[in-house]
Structures are given as C-alpha cells and as structure tokens.
Design a protein around this motif. Structure first.
Motif, short mmCIF file in Angstrom:
data_model
loop_
_atom_site.label_atom_id
_atom_site.label_comp_id
_atom_site.label_asym_id
_atom_site.label_seq_id
_atom_site.Cartn_x
_atom_site.Cartn_y
_atom_site.Cartn_z
N ARG A 36 154.00 66.20 141.57
CA ARG A 36 153.65 68.06 141.50
C ARG A 36 154.33 68.46 139.97
N HIS A 37 153.16 67.87 139.21
CA HIS A 37 153.05 67.50 137.97
C HIS A 37 153.09 69.48 137.45
N ARG A 38 152.38 70.47 138.35
CA ARG A 38 151.79 72.09 138.27
C ARG A 38 153.62 72.76 138.85
N GLN A 39 154.56 71.68 138.89
CA GLN A 39 155.96 72.59 139.26
C GLN A 39 157.20 73.06 138.54
N ALA A 40 157.03 72.26 137.43
CA ALA A 40 157.24 71.73 136.04
C ALA A 40 157.43 72.94 135.91
N VAL A 41 158.94 73.32 134.94
CA VAL A 41 159.15 74.43 134.82
C VAL A 41 158.59 75.15 133.23
N ASP A 42 157.68 74.48 132.71
CA ASP A 42 157.25 74.99 131.54
C ASP A 42 155.72 73.84 132.01
N SER A 43 154.80 75.24 132.51
CA SER A 43 154.08 74.55 133.95
C SER A 43 152.40 73.82 133.18
N PRO A 44 152.01 73.22 133.00
CA PRO A 44 151.39 72.74 132.08
C PRO A 44 149.94 73.78 132.41
N ALA A 45 149.41 74.22 131.34
CA ALA A 45 148.37 74.91 131.64
C ALA A 45 146.42 74.31 132.51
N ALA A 46 146.33 72.62 131.60
CA ALA A 46 146.01 72.51 132.42
C ALA A 46 146.62 70.69 133.46
N SER A 47 146.43 70.67 134.43
CA SER A 47 146.85 68.78 135.10
C SER A 47 145.72 68.51 135.88
N PHE A 48 145.95 67.62 136.48
CA PHE A 48 145.12 66.41 136.97
C PHE A 48 144.91 67.21 138.63
N CYS A 49 143.36 67.31 139.07
CA CYS A 49 142.79 67.38 140.94
C CYS A 49 143.79 65.90 141.19
N ARG A 50 144.52 66.71 142.31
CA ARG A 50 145.02 65.53 143.30
C ARG A 50 144.79 65.40 145.32
N LEU B 142 173.52 55.13 134.63
CA LEU B 142 173.12 56.19 135.75
C LEU B 142 171.32 57.15 135.39
N PHE B 143 170.50 57.34 136.23
CA PHE B 143 168.87 58.07 136.20
C PHE B 143 169.18 59.73 136.28
N PHE B 144 168.99 60.21 135.52
CA PHE B 144 168.63 61.72 136.00
C PHE B 144 167.25 62.51 135.96
N TYR B 145 166.77 62.62 136.84
CA TYR B 145 165.04 62.83 136.99
C TYR B 145 164.93 64.88 137.67
N ASP B 146 164.04 65.43 137.08
CA ASP B 146 163.40 66.57 137.66
C ASP B 146 162.41 66.28 139.01
N GLN B 147 162.66 66.58 140.30
CA GLN B 147 161.65 65.65 141.06
C GLN B 147 160.32 66.49 141.30
N HIS B 148 160.47 68.44 140.43
CA HIS B 148 159.66 69.10 140.20
C HIS B 148 159.27 69.16 139.22
N GLY B 149 158.12 68.24 139.31
CA GLY B 149 157.05 67.99 138.29
C GLY B 149 157.91 67.46 136.76
N GLY B 150 158.64 66.65 136.57
CA GLY B 150 159.77 66.68 135.15
C GLY B 150 159.00 64.90 134.85
N GLU B 151 158.77 65.65 133.60
CA GLU B 151 157.69 64.45 132.75
C GLU B 151 159.19 62.93 132.37
N VAL B 152 160.21 63.42 131.93
CA VAL B 152 161.75 62.73 131.50
C VAL B 152 162.27 62.03 132.42
N ILE B 153 162.41 60.88 132.49
CA ILE B 153 163.58 60.44 133.44
C ILE B 153 164.96 59.78 132.27
N GLY B 154 165.82 60.97 132.43
CA GLY B 154 167.15 60.49 131.59
C GLY B 154 168.17 59.24 132.08
#
Length: 1146
Positions: A1021-1035, A1071-1083
C-alpha cells in the motif's frame, strides 16, 4: 543501560494503570480555572479520578439545617440541579472582579479624572486649520473630504462620568474596560455640527489634544487610540496604568455632546445629514431628487447623546437584583465563546444588558430570578422572536411625533429601540450576525432542554471559533477589492452613510447576494467581525483595507448540498428575466422530462466530493458577476483535506462512489445467499461486518483485475500466488459477511461438533454458489471466500447458540453453569455485535453523508501517527459517530473538514478518565439509562478500559476498547490531537493559503528509540502514504475492467507479517508502531521495565545477556543482538535499522 527520560517517552510501562488527562484548549484562563476546579479530585486512590466522598453514618443521616433546606428549595426553584448551581456559581466567581481589584481601579479612575480636568485650553481656530496640534499626535480620523466648515477650541470637559458595565457590576474578566463619558462644553459646538461629520471631526480633535497631554503623564503606561465598536467615525482614547497594574484595566474615554444639544428631529433614520455635494464633490442633481437618508450616521451621533440615560436605565433595572447581574455576566461569557461580541456589527454585552432590561419591563423576566433562569429566558426570547421582522422598543411614550417602527425597519436590518424611541440600539448589528445569534440561542435552548450533565460545559465552556463551527469558510482578500464591489453594486448612499467605510457598506449586500444564490444549500451565513484596532497616538488611523480580511462562514444543509441543478421559472414567466439577470451567462433554457421548458443553472460535479464543493462554484460566480471580485481574491476553504483520503491517481473523488459500488455488490451477494437452494437449513440473516460495508474504510477496495504475468498460478486451487522476483502484489482484503442459519433441534450441543457442522456448511455454501451462480469460491473450515465482480467477500456461517455453548462449563457433579470465556466473547463480538454496529453505522451514513469522510479522515490521521494498531477500527468509527449523534454545542458536520477538526477537539478535551463516551446509536438510550450507565461506570472505573465507549448494545464492557489503547497510548493520542488542532486551524484560516496541509498528518519520529526503515518494493500500500510517492512499483493490477477467473492473493502485507513476528519475539522488551497505509518506518520504543536487571533464569534468556552486577549474575537486554535480529527477521524487507542511542544508554 536505561530508558529515555520520562518526559520524552509515551509514558510508563504498558501494564501500569495510569489515567488520562484531557489536553484543554484555551478558552480564556478564568474559564479554564472554573473547569479544572469542577473536576477537582476527591479522596481518590487513583490520581484525578472522581469518587464519592466517604461520610460517616452520623454525617450521612444528620438532619439538614434551615440554611441547607432554604438552599435546597432555592436550587429546586431557580436551577434544575445542584451540580448546575455549583458550576454557575464557580464560573461567576472566576469572571467577576474581586473587591480588592475594584478598589485599585477606583483609585486609578480618580487620578484619571484629576488629570483630564487639568488639560490646558486651546484658542479657537478653523476646523481645517490643525497647525496647533503638536508634532507627536495625529488626528484619529480619516478626514475625507478634508474641507469642512466650522471652528474648534479645546476646553476641559464640563462633566466626567463613568458609564457602562463597570458601574453596573456586570463587567467580566479577563478584559476589564471602564467606559468614561467626557461631556464637551457647549462653547466648543455650533448649531450645524450634526452636518457633514463636523461633530465627529471636533470629537476627534478633542481626543487628540487630550492624548498629547495625557501621554506625557507618568501615571499612564500606555495611551492609544481605538474605535468604539469598530465604527471608524468614533475614535476612543485608551488609558492603561503604569507598572504592574498595566493589565488590570483599560479606561476608554468617550467625548459626548452636552444634553439636549442636538435636535432629535434632525437625527431620525429618514433624515440626511451628509450632503452629497460635500461628500462626493459634485453639485446636486437638478431634478429635485431628495438626498439619501443617513440612518447609521444619525445613529452614531445619537449614541453619544444617550450614554448617561442608558446607564441610568440599566442601573434602575439591575439595581440590587443580583440574579439579573449574574444572568448578564453569563450571557457575556456565552457571546464571547461564540465570538459574537467583538468588532463592527457585533452583538455585544451592552445589547444583552438592554435586552434583559426590555424583558424585565415586559414581565418576561422577574427581578427575583437566578442567573440561570435569566439565561434561559433570554435564549427563549431570541429563539422565538425575529427582530428583523418585528422590532421591539423600550419606549413607553405615545407621542405622535416619534418615528414609527416601520421607518426603522426600512433603514436597519434589526430593530430594538431605546427608551427615547429614536435610537435603534441594534443599528450596527448586521442581519447575518443577528441570525447567527438566533441560531446559537436555538441550539443552546435545545441543549438546556435535554438537561444533559455536561450541558454547562458545552454551553459556557466550549469555544466555537469560526473554522470549527462552519462547514466551509471563505476569505476575501485584499479588502480593497470591496471598494470596487461598492462601485459595481452602486452603493454610493451606503458609502456616504458609513463615511467611506467600504467594508461596512458592502458587507450587507454581499451576504444577501450569497444567501440568495446558495438558497436551499445554506442553513446559516455568518461573517467575521474584523478585530477593533489599536494604534499609537503618533500614527494615523489604520486604513479600511488594513483591517485584515473578511471571512464568511457557511453552515450547509446536507439535504440540498449535493444538487447540481438550480431550477428556475418557466421561460414565459416574468420571473425568468430576474433569474437570468441574477445568474448571468450560467443560466440556460432546458427541457425537462415533464415537458416543461425552464431556466436552469447546472454546475459541473460528478463525484460526491465535487458536489460538496458546489457552494465554491456558486460563490465564485456570483462575486465575480455582481461584485467585481475575481476568483483570485477569494480563498475558499472547504475541501483541503480531501486529498488525504483520495485513492492514488484519483483526484476527483474521495472514495464514496467506490464504497457505494462495493456495498451494491454486497447487496447482490446477500440476495444470492437468501435465494440459495439446497442448503439443509435456510439463511435467517445476512449481515456485513467490515468497514467497507459501513462506509468507513480509509481507502475503499478497487475491483480486482490481475495482470496474470505478475503472479504464479495455482491451477488446482484456482488461485494466484506472489512471485519472488516481482514486487509485492496489490493488497486485497476480503470483506467479512456473517451468514446466520436458522435454529434447529438437529444442531449438536457440543462446541467441537458445532464447529464441524459449520465447516460442512462452509463447504456446501461454496458448492452451491459455484453451481447456481458461477461464482469462484474457496472454502475453509471457518469461512468461504467468494470472488464477485472483482471484490472478495469472506462469508462466515454463524449459529446463534454457539456463544452460549462456549460459555457452558460442567461441574464434576454434572451441573451446567454459564461463564464468559475469551472464545465466547470473541465469537459473540464477531457474529452478533460487529454486524449490529456495521448496520447502525450504515444507517448513520444514510442520514449524514459526511460521516464516511469524517471517519476515514480520523482513521487516516490516527494511523499516520503510527497508533492505528492500538485503536480498533470500530472504536474510531464510534468516536466519529459521536460527532454526528451528539454534536452539541455545534450542529452535525456537513463537510469532512469541520468534522475532522471536531474529532481532534473531542479527542484532546474529552475527560476520558471520569466519563464514558456515550454513542447513542438510533437514539435507543433514554436519559435515565445514560445516568445509570455513568453511575455504574464511576463505581467500576478502576476495572474498566481507559477509553470507555458505550453503545445501546454495549453498555458495560466497551468491547471495542478492551484490548487497547493503553493509558500511555491514549495519553499520546490526546497530546498529538491537542498539538495538531491549533496548527491545522491556523493553516485553514490563513488567507494566503493553508501551505502544506499534510503537516499534522506526519508522525513525530524523534520520540522513538529505534527506527526500522522498510523497502517500498515490499510495501503493497505504498501509494497510500501521507506523502504519496511520485513513482512506485507495479502491483500487478490492470486498470481496464475485465473478469478474473483466479482467486487473488488475500491479506498479503509483508510489513504486517513482519510486525507480528517482531511482537511475538520481542513484545516483552519493546513496543512497535507502524502506519499500515504505506508507512516506510516502524518506530520502536523500549519498555522501561525491560531495562531493569532480572535474576538469571534459563527460561527468560530471549534477547538478554548475562552480566555481573555487584557480584551477582543478572540478565539485561542485549540491544546490539536485538537490533541485528530486527534486520535478520526482516531480510529483504528491512533497508536499515537506525538506533537512536542518545535516547538510552548501554
């Protein structure tokens, strides 16, 4: 090794039973104090938790004293509850002046009086000869045109009188203003000073001379000019004490004429006192047309003549009636919270005081009433009386020479005459402001009628800024454009009346124009009242264009909001000409299905989010057409947050249409299930149990159209599988559907046997759907996946008695008892409570079309803060539903923007510690039941979840928050919401544009101890990120429609699978934190308890190493090895593990 300092972390260990403090918004320091005292802790084992006071038996049954009985009787008669009386009394204590401060103010006023009387005189000169003014002071008035007849000299005032609320005892903190009337000597004025601003010029020169001399006196800390109620023809002089008392009080000096100087008959609303030849510099037309009346100009002169008579009237009425004074103070707080009392056209505290006096004179208020009863009576009057249609008067005289009310209605939008019968007290109140006061009074009356426990908090303690009150807001800037609007609208008489103030002249016609154009879409149109400026005496008065911006707020009607058609009259009707003239080139003739040919306007909008913004098209078109205000000068704030919930590559829709397609597909499937033939038992109910089916899925699913070359084919299972050499395929989540079967005596009574029978039904269901309807199905023991029209539905067969069977336990003696078990609770939640909730929220969406977008924005924000795993979908949906079911003191939101702002406000200010959040779905809970629920909640508070949400089907357990959030996570959510709200509101109210609206959605990463960065290649769900990437991979998805004959990969999300492994392996340490909508970082946050040395045990060596401390072998976390394991577990998915070692020590 140790954790970070407490201030930098989420809180204590996850297991600690901490409670949550709401992050209060600023509503005025005094109001907050009252609020905090109201929640003062009794003796409580848990800090901040309200508990009943423990009384001995003797105290409990002691006879009440006479004083207590009298107070109880008073409370019963004058207030509707003891709690309300205590709250009102506490608030009044906070906002009223103390006696000590009154003494200091009185001393200062005596000093001011002495200084004023000592100001030296000035010899007489022509009004236009102002060379005598010292260099350090400027005249606080725009002298346009400059040439005016008359002579001026300065003499000390004949009388200095304190007028206004300070004398009456009704002024409220924090801004204490004392109004002082300076009666100018008769020698200064001349007979015709009422003409052509002569009186106002003399008044301004009088103040300028005073200002020059008083500014040199060390008694005063500051000497500034300002305007009386924003009227630029009537400057004031503001005096503040020097030193520590500078913020104690502001003395406002009002020069006024001697009594009976102006002839009242010359100041009637039908008279002209500003000659066109003088004002415009043109000779009057020779056709004998009369001069236009100048009602506002005349009123401003009359106001100065009536200062003392008004204060005498109020003093007589309020006198020693403390209840009336309390009522006026409460009404002023009410106005201030709604921002109705400031600036030009405001409904200020003086008007409220006069309204109370009117109601006393008409016996609708009695002098023995309490402040609360006065408040109610005024609300009742405002809500049921329209002063724009039927004006009221304090005048009891029957003198036939007095003007009629009709004369005032012709000149002013709102009419309320004083005791002279000649002065309209509401002359400056615009129609929009008055309708807003009426609207707020109706809302407040409805709130008081509910007798809600939090009614006081909602009514008098909750601020209502424009951006949080109105669905859409628009800024007109620069204000100089309104000058062109006045010319276009031919408002010369209004400009002449307002002394050239084009903002005031254009305001009424503009709001009328937009109100007519928005028609059935509009519930209320309000405007901001530009703040009253202050300026130094050495500077000239601010220009009209410098008063900021003009902001209009639109409160929309959801029923008419999405209509794309403005239907006009039939072509041959005389009204058609007016319709064409009003709408200009947008109006066109159209033939309708009934054969009628009508004028009509059609707006361009296809999706729901575009239809919500039709008011933007209407406003822009009408302002450009009629007022010469181009689109570039109108900044419209209504859909700025829509981009956060738009699917990638879809900028024209916020997903409502896609959700509706999925729901229609589900409806078709449910009809197929109802009509299945061959099942041993008939289907008794089909219910949705997925966020998509209640319109709250953040990013709605798209129909699955696979690019087959992207997948491996599992032919024997008619399924697809991901290929290792390709990026992670598109995420496809099945939508859960619960299929209830009828009861029968053939069902077994053993839990395992029931499971096996259900598994047989799942297999049979797949067979029949494939045979009878040709659907691709895949059956398992617990569910059947069905592919229909590109959507995947997960059908779960349910038997209504199964939860009860799971509760049964048999004793050795053979007795059967019922006891909740984790399995029974989970099954009951999934098969009974979740479908009921989904059905109720589906119904709420039909009533309030904005609910879907508000809930989705709320969930998008929470997940963007990396807290989505801790708060369930259902709990966030219910918090969003509360904004629509219990919107007080607002109305239900009609736009996602205002709904999201109120979500942040609710989360940050709600007292989660001492109150359950009651979400009264379908209005099933009565008032008595809600009181009972609150009582039960307080009694069992320490055993309940920190976030407790009540619904009619879930009154005692809060099933959707049983597993989270923890106290620390909820505290973090409250803090983040409190920080995000003012930032976002400031951005939306910025007339230059909101800037980067995604700022508040970006998570604060500096609080985490470790950051695990993921590869976008494996984030489906990489394209759903808050800062949507200009380009991503074909899914592996095709955009063209077409059927699929193979089952897609379901629920495959590598970051979520990786998180599950991390929590299983290291959940005790971090504790682990993550944005399931295209997050690129796990805190990652280390748990504080995990860094405490543990005694050596062979069973607890996971992630720990053996060290020697004080001669003993102890276990401590092996952080380096753990970080290495993070990377090993996520090989291929993890790009880097970034340890922030400055946050902890090794």
């Amino acid at each position: 090794m140790g954790p970070a300092p407490a201030g930098e972390r989420l809180g204590g260990a996850a297991g600690e039973s901490e409670m949550i403090e709401p992050a209060q918004q600023g509503t005025g320091r005094e109001v907050q104090k009252a609020s905090s005292r109201k929640r003062t802790v009794a003796t409580s084992p848990v800090e901040g938790l309200l508990q009943p006071v423990k009384l001995s038996r003797a105290e409990l049954y002691k006879e009440p004293t006479n004083e207590e009985l009298n107070r109880l009787r008073e409370t019963e008669i004058l207030f509707h509850s003891s709690l309300l009386r205590l709250q009102v009394e506490e608030l009044l204590k906070e906002v009223k002046l103390s006696e000590k401060k009154k003494d200091r103010i009185d001393t200062f006023l005596r000093e001011v009086n002495q200084r004023i009387m000592k100001v030296p005189s000035v010899p007489e000169t022509e009004l236009t000869d102002q060379a005598w003014l010292p260099a350090g002071v400027r005249v606080p008035l725009h002298q346009v045109p400059y040439t005016v007849k008359g002579r001026f000299r300065f003499l000390p005032p004949t009388q200095v009188t304190v007028v206004g609320s300070y004398l009456l005892g009704t002024c409220i903190r924090p801004d204490i203003n004392v109004d002082v009337a300076l009666t100018m000597p008769r020698e200064i004025l001349q007979d015709k000073d009422g003409l052509n601003q002569r009186y106002f010029r003399k008044r301004a020169l009088y103040l300028a001379h005073l200002a020059h001399h008083l500014a040199q006196d060390p008694l005063f800390g500051s000497v500034h000019f300002s305007y009386a109620n924003g009227c630029h023809l009537k400057p004031l002089l503001l005096l503040r004490p020097h030193g520590k008392d500078e913020r104690l009080v502001t003395v406002r000096l009002h020069p006024c004429p001697p009594p009976d100087f102006f002839r009242p008959c010359r100041l009637l609303p039908t008279k002209n006192n500003v000659r066109s030849a003088w004002y415009r510099g043109q000779s009057p037309p020779g056709d004998g047309s009369p001069e236009p009346p100048t009602p506002h100009y005349n009123t401003w002169v009359l106001q100065d003549t009536a200062l003392e008579s008004h204060v005498q009237l109020l003093s007589t009425v309020l006198g020693s009636a403390s209840g009336l004074k309390d009522g006026v103070a409460l009404l002023k707080v009410w106005l201030r919270q709604r921002q109705l009392d400031k600036g030009l056209g405001g409904f200020n505290g003086f008007l409220m005081s006069m309204l109370v006096a009117f109601l006393v004179s008409t016996r609708k208020i009695h002098t023995t009433m309490s402040g609360y009863q006065v408040l109610r009576s005024v609300f009742q009057f405002l809500a049921t009386t329209d002063l724009a249609v039927n004006g009221i008067s304090l005048c009891l005289s029957l003198d036939p020479s007095l003007p009629a009310l009709a004369d005032f209605h012709q000149a002013f939008p709102v009419v309320f005459l004083d005791s002279s019968g000649r002065l309209n007290l509401c002359a400056d109140v615009t129609a929009s402001t008055y309708h807003q006061v009426q609207h707020e009074a109706r809302l407040s009356m409805a709130l008081l009628d509910t007798r809600a426990e939090d009614g006081f908090q909602l009514l008098l303690m909750t601020p209502k800024p424009m951006i949080r009150t109105f669905d859409h807001v628009l800024h007109i800037r620069p204000l100089s454009r309104l000058q062109a609007a006045c010319h276009r609208l031919k408002l010369w008489p209004e400009l002449q009346d307002n002394g050239g103030d084009y903002v005031s002249a254009a305001l009424g016609p503009l709001t009328t124009l937009l109100g007519q154009g928005l028609g059935p879409r509009l519930l209320l149109l309000a405007h901001s009242r530009p703040s009253v400026p202050e300026w130094d005496i050495s500077q000239g008065p601010p220009k009209h264009k410098d008063s900021g911006m003009l902001t209009l707020g639109l409160l929309l009607q959801p029923e008419g909001l999405t209509s794309v058609l403005e239907l006009g009259p039939e072509a041959d009707q005389p009204e058609a000409v007016d319709f064409r003239q009003f709408w200009g080139p947008r109006s066109e003739l159209r033939r309708f299905q009934d054969g009628a040919i009508r004028e009509a306007v059609v707006w361009e909008a296809t999706s729901m989010c575009q239809k919500r913004l039709i008011p933007h098209q209407v406003v822009s078109h009408l302002l450009a057409l009629h007022a010469d205000i181009p689109d570039t000068c109108v900044h419209y704030v209504g859909g700025q947050l829509d981009a956060l919930i738009q699917r990638p590559k879809e900028t024209s829709s916020t997903g409502e249409e896609a959700l509706a397609v999925a729901v229609r597909c589900y409806d078709d499937l449910s009809r197929l299930l109802w009509g299945l033939e061959g099942l041993p038992l008939t289907v008794s109910a089909v219910q949705g149990a997925h966020p998509v089916l209640r319109y709250t899925e953040v990013f709605p699913p798209a129909p699955f159209r696979p690019a087959y070359s992207f997948y491996e084919h599992l032919r024997e299972r008619a399924s697809l599988a991901p290929r290792p050499d390709k990026p992670c395929p598109a995420y496809v989540e099945p939508m859960t559907v619960v299929c209830h079967l009828e009861g029968s005596g053939q069902w077994p009574q053993d839990a395992e046997a029931v499971r096996r029978v259900r598994a047989a039904f799942q297999l049979r269901l797949a067979e029949l759907l494939t045979q009878q309807h040709g659907l691709l199905c895949r059956a398992t023991a617990t569910h059947t996946d069905v592919l229909k029209d590109g959507f995947v539905f997960r059908i779960r067969v349910a038997y209504q008695r199964e939860p009860q069977i799971l509760k049964e336990t048999r004793s050795p003696e053979g007795m059967i008892s019922l006891k909740d078990t984790p399995a029974s609770l989970r099954l009951e939640r999934d098969t009974r409570q979740l479908p009921l909730l989904t059905s109720a929220l589906h119904g709420l969406q039909q009533q309030h079309p904005a609910f879907s977008s508000v809930a989705r924005l709320a969930k998008r924000w929470v997940r963007a803060q990396l807290l989505g795993e801790e708060l369930t979908d259902e709990s966030l949906d219910l918090v969003a539903a509360a904004l629509f079911l219990h919107p007080e003191p607002f109305t239900p939101p009609s736009s996602p923007q205002v709904g999201f702002l109120r979500f942040l406000f609710l989360v940050s200010t709600f007292d989660w510690k001492n109150n359950p959040l009651v979400v009264n779905l379908n209005n099933e809970l009565t008032a008595d039941e809600q009181v009972e629920i609150r009582s039960g909640f307080l009694a069992a508070r320490t055993r309940l979840p920190v976030m407790f949400i009540v619904t009619p089907q879930d009154r005692k357990n809060s099933v959707w928050t049983q597993d989270g959030p923890s106290a620390q996570i909820l505290q973090q959510l409250v803090v983040l919401a409190a920080e995000a709200l003012p930032i976002l509101e400031k951005q939306l109210m910025d007339p230059q544009g909101p800037g980067d609206i995604r700022t508040v959605f970006r998570p604060p990463l500096d609080m985490y101890d470790v950051l695990i960065r993921l590869s976008p290649r494996h984030i489906p769900r990489h394209r759903q990120a808050v800062d949507s990437p200009a380009a991503s991979f074909c899914r592996g998805m095709l955009s063209e429609p077409g059927p699929s004959t193979l089952m897609p990969v379901l629920g495959y999300d590598p970051p979520q699978l990786y998180l599950a492994q991390l929590r299983e392996a290291f959940g005790e340490l971090a504790l682990f934190f993550y944005d399931q909508h295209g997050g690129e970082v796990i805190g990652v946050l280390w748990k504080p308890t995990s860094f405490q040395p543990q005694p050596f045990k062979a069973s607890s060596t996971k992630g720990r190493m053996l060290v020697s401390q004080g001669g003993e072998l102890v276990m401590v976390p092996n952080v380096e090895a753990i970080l290495e394991d993070f990377a090993v577990l996520g090989e291929g998915l993890v790009q880097a593990v970034e340890a922030r070692s400055e946050r902890w020590t090794v």
